[in-house]
Design a protein around this motif. Structure first.
Motif, mmCIF file in Angstrom:
data_model
loop_
_atom_site.group_PDB
_atom_site.id
_atom_site.type_symbol
_atom_site.label_atom_id
_atom_site.label_comp_id
_atom_site.label_asym_id
_atom_site.label_seq_id
_atom_site.Cartn_x
_atom_site.Cartn_y
_atom_site.Cartn_z
ATOM 1 N N ALA A 379 27.116 15.447 62.327
ATOM 2 C CA ALA A 379 26.351 16.621 62.767
ATOM 3 C C ALA A 379 25.357 16.145 63.816
ATOM 4 C CB ALA A 379 25.616 17.244 61.591
ATOM 5 N N ARG A 380 25.207 16.908 64.897
ATOM 6 C CA ARG A 380 24.319 16.505 65.996
ATOM 7 C C ARG A 380 23.010 17.276 65.895
ATOM 8 N NH1 ARG A 380 26.005 16.759 72.405
ATOM 9 N NH2 ARG A 380 24.005 16.035 73.248
ATOM 10 N N LEU A 381 21.927 16.525 65.727
ATOM 11 C CA LEU A 381 20.625 17.171 65.573
ATOM 12 C C LEU A 381 19.791 16.936 66.829
ATOM 13 C CD1 LEU A 381 19.711 16.147 61.891
ATOM 14 C CD2 LEU A 381 21.298 17.905 62.720
ATOM 15 N N PRO A 382 19.092 17.969 67.303
ATOM 16 C CA PRO A 382 18.297 17.823 68.534
ATOM 17 C C PRO A 382 17.125 16.872 68.319
ATOM 18 C CG PRO A 382 17.878 19.946 67.486
ATOM 19 C CD PRO A 382 19.004 19.310 66.717
ATOM 20 N N ALA A 383 16.644 16.283 69.437
ATOM 21 C CA ALA A 383 15.521 15.343 69.382
ATOM 22 C C ALA A 383 14.198 16.098 69.348
ATOM 23 C CB ALA A 383 15.556 14.438 70.612
ATOM 24 N N GLY A 384 13.279 15.539 68.583
ATOM 25 C CA GLY A 384 11.887 15.962 68.705
ATOM 26 C C GLY A 384 11.499 17.267 68.042
ATOM 27 N N VAL A 385 12.425 17.922 67.367
ATOM 28 C CA VAL A 385 12.057 19.153 66.660
ATOM 29 C C VAL A 385 12.575 19.075 65.229
ATOM 30 C CG1 VAL A 385 12.043 20.657 68.701
ATOM 31 C CG2 VAL A 385 14.154 20.329 67.420
ATOM 32 N N PRO A 386 11.854 19.687 64.295
ATOM 33 C CA PRO A 386 12.363 19.662 62.923
ATOM 34 C C PRO A 386 13.597 20.557 62.790
ATOM 35 C CG PRO A 386 10.323 20.953 63.053
ATOM 36 C CD PRO A 386 10.561 20.376 64.416
ATOM 37 N N VAL A 387 14.600 20.060 62.084
ATOM 38 C CA VAL A 387 15.805 20.849 61.847
ATOM 39 C C VAL A 387 15.805 21.231 60.370
ATOM 40 C CG1 VAL A 387 18.313 20.926 62.056
ATOM 41 C CG2 VAL A 387 16.971 19.528 63.641
ATOM 42 N N HIS A 388 15.836 22.545 60.129
ATOM 43 C CA HIS A 388 15.663 23.040 58.765
ATOM 44 C C HIS A 388 16.988 23.392 58.125
ATOM 45 C CE1 HIS A 388 11.276 23.306 59.132
ATOM 46 N NE2 HIS A 388 11.508 23.692 60.385
ATOM 47 N N ASP A 389 16.955 23.509 56.802
ATOM 48 C CA ASP A 389 18.103 23.974 56.044
ATOM 49 C C ASP A 389 18.605 25.290 56.639
ATOM 50 O OD1 ASP A 389 19.847 23.861 53.661
ATOM 51 O OD2 ASP A 389 18.804 25.725 53.167
ATOM 52 N N GLY A 390 19.911 25.408 56.819
ATOM 53 C CA GLY A 390 20.477 26.654 57.337
ATOM 54 C C GLY A 390 20.659 26.670 58.849
ATOM 55 N N ALA A 391 20.134 25.630 59.543
ATOM 56 C CA ALA A 391 20.305 25.587 61.008
ATOM 57 C C ALA A 391 21.790 25.425 61.349
ATOM 58 C CB ALA A 391 19.507 24.424 61.590
ATOM 59 N N VAL A 392 22.210 26.092 62.424
ATOM 60 C CA VAL A 392 23.588 25.931 62.888
ATOM 61 C C VAL A 392 23.602 24.815 63.934
ATOM 62 C CG1 VAL A 392 25.522 27.052 64.061
ATOM 63 C CG2 VAL A 392 24.167 28.321 62.375
ATOM 64 N N VAL A 393 24.411 23.777 63.677
ATOM 65 C CA VAL A 393 24.370 22.583 64.535
ATOM 66 C C VAL A 393 25.788 22.218 64.998
ATOM 67 C CG1 VAL A 393 22.297 21.648 63.419
ATOM 68 C CG2 VAL A 393 24.565 21.048 62.520
ATOM 69 N N PRO A 394 25.881 21.487 66.133
ATOM 70 C CA PRO A 394 27.199 21.012 66.576
ATOM 71 C C PRO A 394 27.777 20.021 65.568
ATOM 72 C CG PRO A 394 25.588 20.860 68.358
ATOM 73 C CD PRO A 394 24.820 21.153 67.098
ATOM 74 N N TYR A 395 29.100 20.119 65.377
ATOM 75 C CA TYR A 395 29.779 19.298 64.378
ATOM 76 C C TYR A 395 30.963 18.584 65.033
ATOM 77 C CZ TYR A 395 32.723 18.115 60.355
ATOM 78 O OH TYR A 395 33.514 17.452 59.454
ATOM 79 N N TYR A 396 30.954 17.258 64.974
ATOM 80 C CA TYR A 396 32.032 16.426 65.527
ATOM 81 C C TYR A 396 32.957 16.042 64.375
ATOM 82 C CZ TYR A 396 29.161 16.028 69.723
ATOM 83 O OH TYR A 396 28.430 16.313 70.850
ATOM 84 N N ASP A 397 34.099 16.711 64.335
ATOM 85 C CA ASP A 397 35.054 16.510 63.244
ATOM 86 C C ASP A 397 35.876 15.242 63.520
ATOM 87 O OD1 ASP A 397 37.377 16.699 61.583
ATOM 88 O OD2 ASP A 397 37.100 18.871 61.452
ATOM 89 N N LEU A 398 35.893 14.346 62.537
ATOM 90 C CA LEU A 398 36.618 13.075 62.731
ATOM 91 C C LEU A 398 38.089 13.294 63.055
ATOM 92 C CD1 LEU A 398 35.370 10.900 59.726
ATOM 93 C CD2 LEU A 398 34.359 11.153 61.989
ATOM 94 N N ARG A 399 38.671 14.357 62.493
ATOM 95 C CA ARG A 399 40.109 14.570 62.727
ATOM 96 C C ARG A 399 40.392 14.826 64.202
ATOM 97 N NH1 ARG A 399 40.855 19.281 58.525
ATOM 98 N NH2 ARG A 399 38.945 19.728 59.640
ATOM 99 N N HIS A 400 39.433 15.435 64.913
ATOM 100 C CA HIS A 400 39.624 15.642 66.347
ATOM 101 C C HIS A 400 39.144 14.448 67.151
ATOM 102 C CE1 HIS A 400 40.623 19.669 65.404
ATOM 103 N NE2 HIS A 400 39.401 20.052 65.097
ATOM 104 N N TRP A 401 37.993 13.893 66.740
ATOM 105 C CA TRP A 401 37.342 12.901 67.584
ATOM 106 C C TRP A 401 37.921 11.501 67.441
ATOM 107 C CZ3 TRP A 401 33.877 13.032 71.581
ATOM 108 C CH2 TRP A 401 33.550 14.322 71.989
ATOM 109 N N LEU A 402 38.675 11.266 66.375
ATOM 110 C CA LEU A 402 39.292 9.946 66.250
ATOM 111 C C LEU A 402 40.792 10.013 66.514
ATOM 112 C CD1 LEU A 402 37.288 8.418 63.273
ATOM 113 C CD2 LEU A 402 36.989 8.061 65.728
ATOM 114 N N ALA A 403 41.227 11.056 67.216
ATOM 115 C CA ALA A 403 42.661 11.203 67.502
ATOM 116 C C ALA A 403 42.903 11.088 69.001
ATOM 117 C CB ALA A 403 43.168 12.538 66.999
#
Ligand code: AMP
Ligand code: MG
Length: 403
Positions: A379-403
């Motif tokens: 999961a990619r979290l932005p720099a310098g700001v608090p990321v709270h429960d329920g935030a929608v974040v970019p997700y790098y799925d291993l099945r795509h990224w390691l293929a």
């Protein structure tokens, strides 16, 4: 400091694409995982002739009247060549049978009754129904597949349907992996209390092979310049791309940099504003690209996935070098915050609405190998700001990224 996206793009741009003059012709069975080297056009209309989509009877639609009984002129099985359909008659046929000239409609057998060499048609058919028309799939001369396609089972089916038994592909990319460190022993060997097992060598070998590249050599060098120079020279001579791990920070025994210099290599050392992953280096030694990854297994895994795989895909000649990045809901029991962009090992858990929520691994230390088989992605979290429960974040799925 370089931002993550910038570093990713710069590495990919530094990667040489494969030469279009060096291709191999490979048989269908060996194509999955290879990259098509030329644009291919269809040479056949598909289907090559009108044929039936169902088991039934071919008729002229104009011959239908309620209660009509048509004499059966012929039975045509898949693979048979039919006679033209005589007016006022029917042809018995099956899925894949050629439709005789003159017929324009298939009546499915469920809507018929056959007796005494005749077929009674119980329901009015729609004109043209259940005929698979010549060329409705593809036409000769149409683009079939573009160069840069990563070939999989679906492409094999398409090539085979055109009668192609082989296709031109780029040579398999040859990769050399170098691990470094006096503290490391190979798995299976006897370990002294001050030593640890080398987990990166096997991991990187598996990662490059999982991407369809060839692991040409996996070498290990102790922390001395002479060993490192020897190993780097061998790898750069035999491989298209060299990946080294460890020994590239600022410690006294971090000797990869001087070894590169001794080989006349130029080195760009980047501080990338990402976590994990501190410095990542790119060099050119003996005309070949060398990427230096951090030594901690989690860091090298994440940096390989995020920064090296786009570069590797470009060198393989693939047209898609950045796999899709998803979006999902982060679950956390406390706000997460770091001064750098952070890539957190998470497990994606499906939600009833078809989405997913991301649960971070408890210990995000970059030495924690047990988090690797547990995680389904980053999961990619932005720099310098608090990321709270329920935030929608970019997700790098291993099945795509390691293929
Ligand atoms: P280095 O960058 O060489 O200082 O390594 C950073 C950390 O990663 C140290 O704790 C090393 O022991 C560890 N490390 C380096 N290479 C490997 C490897 N191939 N397998 C497991 N741990 C490693
Ligand atoms: Mg080291």
């Amino acid at each position: 400091m370089l931002e993550f996206d910038q570093a990713q793009a710069q590495l990919a741009d530094a990667a040489p694409a494969p030469s279009s003059s060096r291709t191999e012709t490979v048989a269908l069975a060996e194509l999955p995982g290879r990259v098509l080297a030329v644009d291919l056009q269809a040479t056949l209309d598909l289907p090559p002739a009108d044929n039936s989509a169902m088991d039934g009877y071919a008729i002229r639609h104009a011959d239908f009247r309620p209660g009509v009984r048509l004499p059966i002129q012929q039975r045509v099985y898949a693979g048979d060549m039919p006679q033209p359909l005589a007016p006022g008659q029917a042809t018995r046929l099956f899925t894949g049978s050629l439709v005789p000239d003159g017929a324009d409609t298939i009546v499915i057998q469920e809507d018929t009754r056959e007796a005494d060499g005749h077929v009674e048609i119980l329901r009015e058919p729609t004109r043209g129904e259940f005929v698979r028309k010549r060329g409705e799939d593809t036409h000769a001369g149409r683009p079939l597949l573009p160069a840069g396609t990563l070939l999989q089972a679906a492409h094999v089916a398409l090539l085979a349907s055109q009668g192609l038994a082989q296709a031109p592909v780029y040579p398999r990319l040859k990769i050399g992996v170098l691990t470094t460190g006096d503290e490391l022993v190979p798995p299976g060997a006897e370990r002294q209390p001050q030593q640890i097992y080398n987990s990166n060598a096997g991991m990187l070998g598996a990662l490059v092979q999982g991407m369809g590249a060839e692991l040409r050599h996996a070498l290990h060098a102790r922390d001395n310049e002479a060993d490192l120079i020897d190993a780097l020279r061998t790898l750069a001579t035999d491989c298209d791309l060299v990946i080294s791990v460890g020994g590239v920070s600022v410690g006294e025994r971090d000797l990869v940099k001087p070894a590169i210099a001794a080989l006349g290599g130029d080195l760009a050392l980047w501080k990338v504003r990402m976590k994990p992953g501190k410095p990542v280096a790119l060099a050119n030694i003996l005309g070949k690209p060398l990427v230096c990854l951090p030594g901690n297994p989690v860091s090298s895994y994440a940096v390989f996935l995020l920064l090296v795989t786009p570069m590797l895909r470009r060198m393989q000649g693939r047209s898609e070098i950045y796999p899709p990045v998803g979006r999902a809901i982060l679950r956390t029991d406390r706000p997460l915050q770091d001064s750098r962009e952070e890539f957190v090992r998470v497990q994606a858990r499906p939600l009833p609405d078809g989405g997913a929520e991301l649960v971070p691994y408890g210990n995000q230390g970059s030495h924690v190998v047990s988090s690797l088989p547990w995680a389904t992605g980053l999961a990619r979290l932005p720099a310098g700001v608090p990321v709270h429960d329920g935030a929608v974040v970019p997700y790098y799925d291993l099945r795509h990224w390691l293929a």
